[in-house]
Design a protein around this motif. Structure first.
Motif, PDB file in Angstrom:
ATOM      1  N   UNK A 271     -39.963 -20.478 -44.289  1.00 57.11           N
ATOM      2  CA  UNK A 271     -38.698 -21.221 -44.343  1.00 57.11           C
ATOM      3  C   UNK A 271     -38.754 -22.433 -43.430  1.00 57.11           C
ATOM      4  N   UNK A 272     -39.319 -22.246 -42.247  1.00 60.26           N
ATOM      5  CA  UNK A 272     -39.404 -23.347 -41.293  1.00 60.26           C
ATOM      6  C   UNK A 272     -40.278 -24.459 -41.836  1.00 60.26           C
ATOM      7  N   UNK A 273     -41.378 -24.056 -42.484  1.00 61.66           N
ATOM      8  CA  UNK A 273     -42.308 -25.047 -43.028  1.00 61.66           C
ATOM      9  C   UNK A 273     -41.634 -25.835 -44.150  1.00 61.66           C
ATOM     10  N   UNK A 274     -40.939 -25.086 -45.021  1.00 64.10           N
ATOM     11  CA  UNK A 274     -40.256 -25.741 -46.135  1.00 64.10           C
ATOM     12  C   UNK A 274     -39.199 -26.716 -45.631  1.00 64.10           C
ATOM     13  N   UNK A 275     -38.521 -26.286 -44.558  1.00 62.42           N
ATOM     14  CA  UNK A 275     -37.490 -27.157 -44.007  1.00 62.42           C
ATOM     15  C   UNK A 275     -38.116 -28.424 -43.420  1.00 62.42           C
ATOM     16  N   UNK A 276     -39.242 -28.238 -42.741  1.00 60.56           N
ATOM     17  CA  UNK A 276     -39.928 -29.387 -42.156  1.00 60.56           C
ATOM     18  C   UNK A 276     -40.361 -30.365 -43.247  1.00 60.56           C
ATOM     19  N   UNK A 278     -39.028 -30.673 -46.130  1.00 61.24           N
ATOM     20  CA  UNK A 278     -37.814 -31.259 -46.684  1.00 61.24           C
ATOM     21  C   UNK A 278     -37.321 -32.400 -45.805  1.00 61.24           C
ATOM     22  N   UNK A 279     -37.322 -32.141 -44.485  1.00 60.96           N
ATOM     23  CA  UNK A 279     -36.879 -33.167 -43.546  1.00 60.96           C
ATOM     24  C   UNK A 279     -37.782 -34.383 -43.595  1.00 60.96           C
ATOM     25  N   UNK A 280     -39.068 -34.142 -43.702  1.00 60.54           N
ATOM     26  CA  UNK A 280     -40.028 -35.241 -43.722  1.00 60.54           C
ATOM     27  C   UNK A 280     -39.851 -36.088 -44.975  1.00 60.54           C
ATOM     28  N   UNK A 281     -39.485 -35.397 -46.052  1.00 56.03           N
ATOM     29  CA  UNK A 281     -39.397 -36.093 -47.339  1.00 56.03           C
ATOM     30  C   UNK A 281     -38.058 -36.800 -47.546  1.00 56.03           C
ATOM     31  N   UNK A 283     -35.055 -39.218 -47.860  1.00 50.83           N
ATOM     32  CA  UNK A 283     -35.031 -40.651 -48.163  1.00 50.83           C
ATOM     33  C   UNK A 283     -35.913 -41.011 -49.331  1.00 50.83           C
ATOM     34  N   UNK A 284     -37.095 -40.389 -49.351  1.00 53.09           N
ATOM     35  CA  UNK A 284     -37.955 -40.632 -50.523  1.00 53.09           C
ATOM     36  C   UNK A 284     -37.403 -39.818 -51.688  1.00 53.09           C
ATOM     37  N   UNK A 285     -38.289 -39.392 -52.534  1.00 57.50           N
ATOM     38  CA  UNK A 285     -37.760 -38.601 -53.659  1.00 57.50           C
ATOM     39  C   UNK A 285     -37.319 -37.242 -53.127  1.00 57.50           C
ATOM     40  N   UNK A 286     -36.059 -36.935 -53.432  1.00 56.05           N
ATOM     41  CA  UNK A 286     -35.422 -35.765 -52.815  1.00 56.05           C
ATOM     42  C   UNK A 286     -35.917 -34.490 -53.490  1.00 56.05           C
ATOM     43  N   UNK A 287     -36.665 -33.634 -52.719  1.00 59.85           N
ATOM     44  CA  UNK A 287     -37.006 -32.356 -53.346  1.00 59.85           C
ATOM     45  C   UNK A 287     -35.789 -31.413 -53.283  1.00 59.85           C
ATOM     46  N   UNK A 288     -35.963 -30.328 -53.901  1.00 64.76           N
ATOM     47  CA  UNK A 288     -34.864 -29.344 -53.894  1.00 64.76           C
ATOM     48  C   UNK A 288     -34.681 -28.821 -52.475  1.00 64.76           C
ATOM     49  N   UNK A 289     -33.436 -28.627 -52.066  1.00 68.38           N
ATOM     50  CA  UNK A 289     -33.209 -28.156 -50.690  1.00 68.38           C
ATOM     51  C   UNK A 289     -33.725 -26.719 -50.555  1.00 68.38           C
ATOM     52  N   UNK A 290     -34.619 -26.500 -49.563  1.00 63.76           N
ATOM     53  CA  UNK A 290     -35.172 -25.137 -49.463  1.00 63.76           C
ATOM     54  C   UNK A 290     -34.129 -24.169 -48.930  1.00 63.76           C
TER      55      UNK A 290
END
Lengths: 480, 618, 268
Positions: A271-276, A278-281, A283-290
């Motif tokens: 979960x932490x990795x996915x959140x990281x 997500x945070x990194x991404x 502004x760019x193309x928005x992935x699905x919120x983990x």
């Protein structure tokens, strides 16, 4: 005044007498178990409790090749309308006595409520036995029964708690009260891995291997010799240790299987990795919120409910089967390492060949044991990666599979932990030392003759380079 | 006067008001008066109460030891719950070694040495020689307060205290466990046992502090006794208690520096990398091999050079006190006063040349064994003389069977057993066999508990009225005596048999040896008796605490005794005496024919020549 | 009440004597069959019993005296006079000289045994060292020379090793080289009355003779008698005393096992 003092005395006596019962020892759980999500944890705990019990209430799961003790018997004659039988015993019949527990293991009675009872009377001369627990259905000739089942395990437990527990721990986790002061640390049986065995690489130790270690100790460690423990005690404690190892390994296998999906740490890390990400991404193309860790855990909970029904029974069964087979197989002749040739004559030529192999790229013994055999090879100066990960150990040098620092043996001391027989050292080189970076050279890198050359070389090291310094300090006391 | 009873006042002395004297001392704050007091009486009482509490601590540790011997590897109350709950409440073997080490440490360094020299020495010396205080009151105060770092460090040594502060990893399980003798290498190499790590360093520090405390006391006692005796108090008019304290102080002053030095050497070995006691090339617990060429036997020599005299430090004052009390309770002069003094001096002198008897089998030169055997056996002689004199003192007296007297008789009786068992150990060939068995445990408990502690119990009750102006309850004291005496003998007498049966001391579980396995039931009986003895000590504490506030009030001289302390008010005020006492007699003139109306003659009481001649002439 | 206390103390002494008297019958006495199994041990036992007799007489005597004076002091009548005495010079002289004589006798009488067994005969050169016994935490490791060879101070390739099992020939004095690998220990065989500390850095020869054959279940126990750490009580070993022939046979057997290369077994 007098009276009050008397009351005081009486009260204190009662208090002291009342202190007879204390806390009860419990088997500890592996870290991997406590890391599971609560639902999975519960299943592991109840399974362990059901199948193995607790130290004060042992349960003998008969699937495993552990000699739980007791004597088996086969009914030869039935008398007194099925209330008394004559039995032929297979083993030590002295334990057949009044009140000894009795179990019917074959015949019509098995599976019935009446299959468990105890001995009511026994006539040793006639081998005639009556029992409690009901006579319906009546036994017939050929039915088999066991008397005193579990006795060995109980004796083993008593011996273990008295002699072994304070180092090896109640559950065999190598973490008894004394353990923390010892170097090397006491063995953790729970992985089912034992260092000094006579068996091939992946095999378990044989009963004989455990017997040797208990009897003769391990020089250079705090494992002392228990030569005078008594044969029965030694046998029982070996069974208990095997049982503890099996229990630990069972827990470990179940954990390993469940950890993939149900480890809290893994879920949180994911979960932490996915959140990281997500945070990194952003502004760019928005992935699905983990999903959050809590949501992931809740999902895992649902998934586990399903898994519990579909896969867990099989997991338990499969783990038990695997372990049982592994322990049984190690006792078979094909698991034993037997040199295909006799020891090569221990002469200068053989030692020289051994020395060359020791220093060769084939053997590479020197990388750990050092060029002079002092256990100070280059590998002891390096930092090593933890197995199966990118992380490095924080300490220089080698580590065993329990993650503890490990010194390669100093071969010049004449201390041979796994035994000083040539065959012992042969086996160490042939199959390596389990749980350590010492690899096996047999069948692959070295031929048996070559191994013997290395054995001859290694065994000569003690005499060629005996450190003289320490000896010089010693002097004999004379009185004249 | 045939019976003793507390008297509210004493004829010949005006008033019993503690503050009724006119020395003109200014008022002191509470802290100056009761905490950091320089008054020898307050310091003595501080020592007494501290040591009584420590006695309970040491006793609890002993019960732990006994519990393990009665129920090996079963649940042990308290320790099992606090430290070993995870393992089902059975203690670990290193915990057992910690228990007996701390038991001996507490009993020797925090009970027996301070209760004799510290408590009674402080309280009695000025009072008995007619001084208003010690020669160096501040030093005296420091000698008490140096005990507290020692107590604290001993607690650290036992693994009590937060790990970040003490550095003892493992709590009480890693408490110091080398035995109170702390033989190297076990005490010198940190990896050699769980308790050899930081705990042992704390232990050595604590012993140093105890040593400093004792040294301050001993310098003070010597100076006070030499310089501050009242007019007329010649050396041979001194009570035997004072003689004993004087000789003890000399012993301490000469023996202690050796222990302190040895302790520093061991600390240096442990912390600075010196090698006084460590031979080269020893590998313990796979640590790096030791360097340097020290000798472990050196420690044994140095240690016993102090610790053998220390045995007499732990005994002589009790001998002196019992002599005083026996004479008073028998209403009769002490039998052979000068032989008593000379034999104490002889014990002290010989005490310096017998230390080798602890080392007969240690690997020292066997020829030395013979010399030490002769000196050791000869030290029994002055002890025998003292015993005969005590029996002589009782002979023909009018005995007062109160708690004091009973404890004194127990002292004599138990000292006979302890002394006689010593002869076995002194004989080198026999010692080969009984060395380090329970025989020695029996022997030193008969001397240190059977003699010294019974002497102390008597002393507490005897001088209690002087401390508080109230009496202790004699019935409770008798109960305490009987329970302790029975418990003591049932616990320790069978230890002689265990020793003869070859049971080594310091074994957590002797029963797995076949030749010892049948001794378990006997050990269980001994443990039950030890519990009884432990419980009985609450009677002493209870009696002490209760009587302090509610005991029967008494006057200056409730026992009709002769000593100077009984001329002072009870409790004595600051400065002790109303007027400077002048001494006319020895301390043991009970039932003297020169006085007619009473059976005692106080040291300060002047009997005119004419009266002396008239009365003695009859 | 005084009489009660006089009886109380006398009774204690009587019980002590009685318990001591019955101790051998209750097996609270010397281990095994109660006899020493070495010549040194027999001498030690004799000395022990000699001291026991002297001590018992003294104990009974002093306690009888104590009982008498207590009884007399308890029964003294109010009108009786207390004995006013500061002591007696002649009594002091008597009870100084008599015990001094007895004590000196005890001391001198012991000398011979100690001298004979620990000083005069104490020569490793005269007594053959059969083995090197190395105490370590917490076991006894023993090294024998190969058959026909002498024990060398350092290990030899053909040495034979055992742990917790010491075999010695019986019927003649034998010696062992006692050393320790780590801390102090003590070599104690109760039934032989032999005890010697093992001191770090020293090799101490210990000699003894076993009178009779002690093998199998009848072997003697060897224990550690000097605190050596937490496992002090675990140091249990056995001493087997057997004829020279049996000893050699046993050594052959152990040597055979020790040099086992595992090959022959497979051929069988």
């Amino acid at each position: 005044m007098q009276r009050s003092c008397c009351y005081l005395a009486v009260g204190l006596t009662v208090l002291v007498a009342g202190c007879g019962k204390g806390p009860q020892a419990e088997f500890s759980l592996r870290e991997e178990t406590t890391d599971l999500i609560p639902e999975a944890q519960k299943v592991v705990k109840t399974t362990l409790k059901e199948k193995f019990g607790s130290p004060h209430e042992l349960i003998a799961w008969q699937r495993f090749p552990v000699n739980y003790g007791g004597v088996k018997g086969s009914v030869t004659e039935v008398a007194a309308e099925g209330k008394s039988v004559v039995v032929e015993w297979d083993g030590d019949a002295t334990q057949v006595a009044k009140d000894a527990p009795l179990i019917w293991v074959s015949g019509a009675r098995t599976g019935e409520k009446t299959s468990v009872g105890s001995v009511a009377t026994y006539d040793a001369a006639k081998k005639e036995l009556t029992w409690t627990g009901g006579s319906d259905p009546a036994p017939v000739a050929g039915d088999k029964l066991v008397i005193g089942f579990g006795k060995s395990l109980q004796t083993g437990r008593a011996v273990y708690m008295k002699n072994c527990m304070h180092c090896h721990g109640v559950s065999g986790d190598g973490n008894g009260p004394t353990a923390q002061y010892l170097n090397p640390l006491p063995r953790d049986y729970r992985s089912g891995v034992f260092k000094f065995t006579s068996t091939l690489g992946p095999e378990k130790p044989t009963r004989d291997d455990l017997n040797r270690v208990i009897k003769y100790g391990i020089p250079g460690t705090y494992m002392p010799s228990f030569l005078w423990l008594g044969d029965k005690e030694t046998e029982s404690v070996i069974e208990y240790i095997r049982w503890l190892a099996i229990r630990g390994e069972f827990e470990s296998r179940v954990d390993n299987d469940l950890a993939g999906d149900f480890s809290q740490k893994t879920i949180e890390a994911a979960a932490a990795k996915a959140k990281a990400n997500y945070d990194a991404a952003k502004g760019k193309e928005k992935p699905e919120k983990p999903q959050s860790a809590a949501a992931a855990k809740s999902a895992a909970k649902d998934k586990f409910a399903e898994y519990l029904k579909s896969d867990v029974p099989e997991l338990i069964d499969g783990s038990a089967k695997f372990i049982a087979e592994a322990w049984a197989h190690s006792e078979e002749a094909e698991s034993l390492i037997v040199p295909s040739v006799a020891r090569v004559t221990d002469d200068a030529a053989s030692r020289e060949r051994g020395r060359r192999l020791y220093l060769s790229d084939k053997g590479k013994c020197y990388t750990c044991h050092g060029i002079q055999g002092r256990g100070d090879g280059a590998a002891t100066e390096d930092f090593w990666k933890k197995p199966g990960s990118e992380e490095y150990y924080t300490k220089r040098g080698l580590h065993d599979t329990w993650g503890k620092p490990l010194q390669p043996r100093n071969l010049t001391l004449g201390q041979y932990r796994g035994g000083r027989r040539p065959v012992d050292i042969f086996r160490r080189i042939y199959a390596g030392i389990k749980g350590t970076p010492m690899p096996g050279f047999g069948r692959t890198a070295l031929k048996d003759e070559e191994i013997w050359d290395v054995v001859n070389f290694v065994m000569s090291l003690q005499y060629e380079s005996t450190p003289t310094k320490a000896k010089a300090a010693e002097h004999v006391v004379h009185s004249k | 006067m045939s019976t003793l009873h507390p008297t509210l006042d004493h004829a010949g002395h005006a008033g019993d008001d503690a503050h009724g004297h006119g020395h003109g001392h200014h008022e002191l704050s509470f802290i100056q008066k009761y905490v950091f007091s320089t008054d020898h009486k307050v310091i003595g009482i501080q020592f007494l109460i501290t040591t009584m509490l420590m006695l309970m601590v040491g006793g609890a540790l002993a019960l732990g030891v006994r519990w393990q011997l009665a129920r090996p590897w079963e649940y042990m109350p308290i320790a099992g719950d606090l430290t070993f709950a995870r393992d089902g409440g059975q203690i670990s073997p290193e915990y057992y070694t910690m228990l007996f080490t701390m038991h001996a440490t507490v009993m020797i360094f925090l009970v027996i040495i301070p209760v004799l020299a510290g408590a009674f020495g402080n309280f009695l010396i000025p009072l008995m020689i007619g001084a208003d205080d010690m020669a160096f009151p501040t030093l005296n105060m420091l000698s008490y307060w140096f005990m507290w770092p020692a107590i604290l460090f001993f607690a650290f040594a036992a693994g009590i205290g937060p790990e970040w502060l003490t550095g003892v990893v493992g709590g009480m399980d890693a408490g110091t466990a080398q035995g109170w003798t702390s033989y190297p290498l076990l005490s010198a190499v940190k990896t050699s046992a769980p308790g050899s790590a930081m705990a042992q360093t704390w232990w050595l520090m604590a012993v140093t502090f105890v040593g400093v405390s004792s040294m301050m006391g001993s310098v003070n006692y010597m100076t006070t006794i030499i310089n501050m005796r009242a007019p007329g108090m010649t050396l041979f008019r001194m009570p035997l208690t004072i003689w004993a304290m004087f000789i003890t102080a000399i012993l301490q002053a000469f023996a202690l520096p050796v222990l302190t030095a040895a302790g520093f050497m061991l600390v240096a070995d442990r912390l600075l990398g010196t090698c006084f006691f460590i031979p080269a090339g020893i590998v313990i617990n796979n640590a790096a091999p030791t360097i340097g060429g020290g000798q472990t036997l050196l420690w044994q020599h140095l240690f016993w050079f102090y610790s053998h005299p220390a045995v007499y430090i732990m005994l002589l004052p009790a001998m002196g006190m019992v002599s005083d009390m026996l004479a008073c309770m028998c209403r009769k002069p002490i039998f052979g006063y000068k032989p008593m003094v000379y034999s104490m001096a002889a014990i002290a002198g010989l005490g310096f040349i017998v230390w080798g008897h602890h080392m007969f089998i240690s690997g020292m030169n066997p020829a030395l064994g013979m010399t030490f055997m002769v000196s050791t056996i000869m030290i029994a002689l002055p002890s025998a003389i003292k015993t005969f004199n005590w029996i002589g003192t009782i002979w023909g007296g009018r005995l007062q069977f109160n708690g004091v007297m009973l404890n004194c008789i127990a002292f004599v009786s138990m000292f006979i057993i302890g002394g006689l068992s010593g002869i076995f150990m002194a004989a080198v060939p026999v010692d080969i066999y009984i060395h380090d068995t329970y025989f020695i445990v029996a022997h030193f408990h008969y001397v240190l508990f059977g003699s010294t502690l019974f002497g102390v119990f008597a002393g507490i009750q005897f001088w209690f009225p002087k401390m508080w102006g109230r009496m202790m309850n004699d019935t409770v004291a008798k109960f305490h005596f009987v329970l302790t005496f029975i418990g003591f003998n049932v616990t320790f007498f069978p230890m002689h048999m265990l020793g003869v049966a070859g049971m080594p001391r310091r074994y957590a579980d002797p029963y797995h040896f076949e030749y010892l396995s049948h001794l378990l039931p006997l050990n269980q009986v001994m443990t039950a008796a030890a519990v009884l003895m432990g419980v009985a000590q609450f009677l002493l504490l209870g009696n002490f605490a209760y009587s302090m506030f509610f005991g029967e009030k008494c006057g200056r001289n409730p026992w009709n005794a002769n000593g100077l302390e009984w001329t002072a008010p009870s409790p004595p005020g600051h400065g002790n005496f109303d007027v400077l006492p002048v001494v006319y007699h020895g301390p043991y003139e009970y039932s003297s024919p020169i006085v007619k109306d009473k059976d005692y003659l106080m040291q300060t009481e002047y009997v005119p020549l004419a009266q002396r001649q008239t009365n003695a002439g009859h | 009440m005084g009489r009660f206390w006089a009886i109380f103390f006398v009774a204690t002494a009587v019980i002590a004597v009685a318990v001591s008297w019955f101790s051998p019958a209750l097996h609270w006495w010397f281990p095994g069959d109660g006899k020493a199994h070495s010549n040194l041990g027999l001498r030690i036992d004799d000395l022990f019993h000699l001291i026991l007799v002297i001590v018992s007489i003294t104990f009974i005597g002093t306690h009888a005296a104590l009982g008498y004076v207590l009884w007399r002091g308890a029964t003294i009548k109010p009108e009786d006079k207390v004995l006013f005495s500061h002591g007696s010079h002649s009594l002091e002289v008597i009870w100084t000289i008599v015990p001094a004589g007895i004590l000196l006798f005890i001391a001198l009488y012991q000398m011979d045994v100690w001298a004979k067994y620990r000083v005069k005969s104490f020569s490793p050169a005269e007594t053959e060292a059969v083995a090197e016994v190395t105490a370590r935490q917490f076991e006894w490791r023993i090294r024998y020379p190969a058959r026909g060879k002498k024990l060398q101070p350092t290990p030899q390739p053909d040495d034979v090793y055992t742990v917790n099992e010491l075999h010695v020939p019986t019927g003649r004095p034998v010696s062992i080289s006692l050393r320790t690998e780590d801390v102090q220990h003590s070599f104690f065989v109760p039934e032989l009355r032999v005890k010697q500390d093992a001191v770090p850095g020293l090799v101490i020869p210990v000699w003894f003779d076993v009178i009779d054959r002690r093998t199998g279940k009848n072997a003697m126990e060897l224990v550690c008698a000097e605190l050596c750490g937490w496992g002090h009580y675990k140091m249990k070993a056995r001493v087997f005393a057997e004829s020279d022939e049996e000893f050699e046979q046993w050594r052959e057997k152990i040597a055979g096992e020790q040099f086992d290369d595992g090959f022959k077994k497979a051929a069988e």
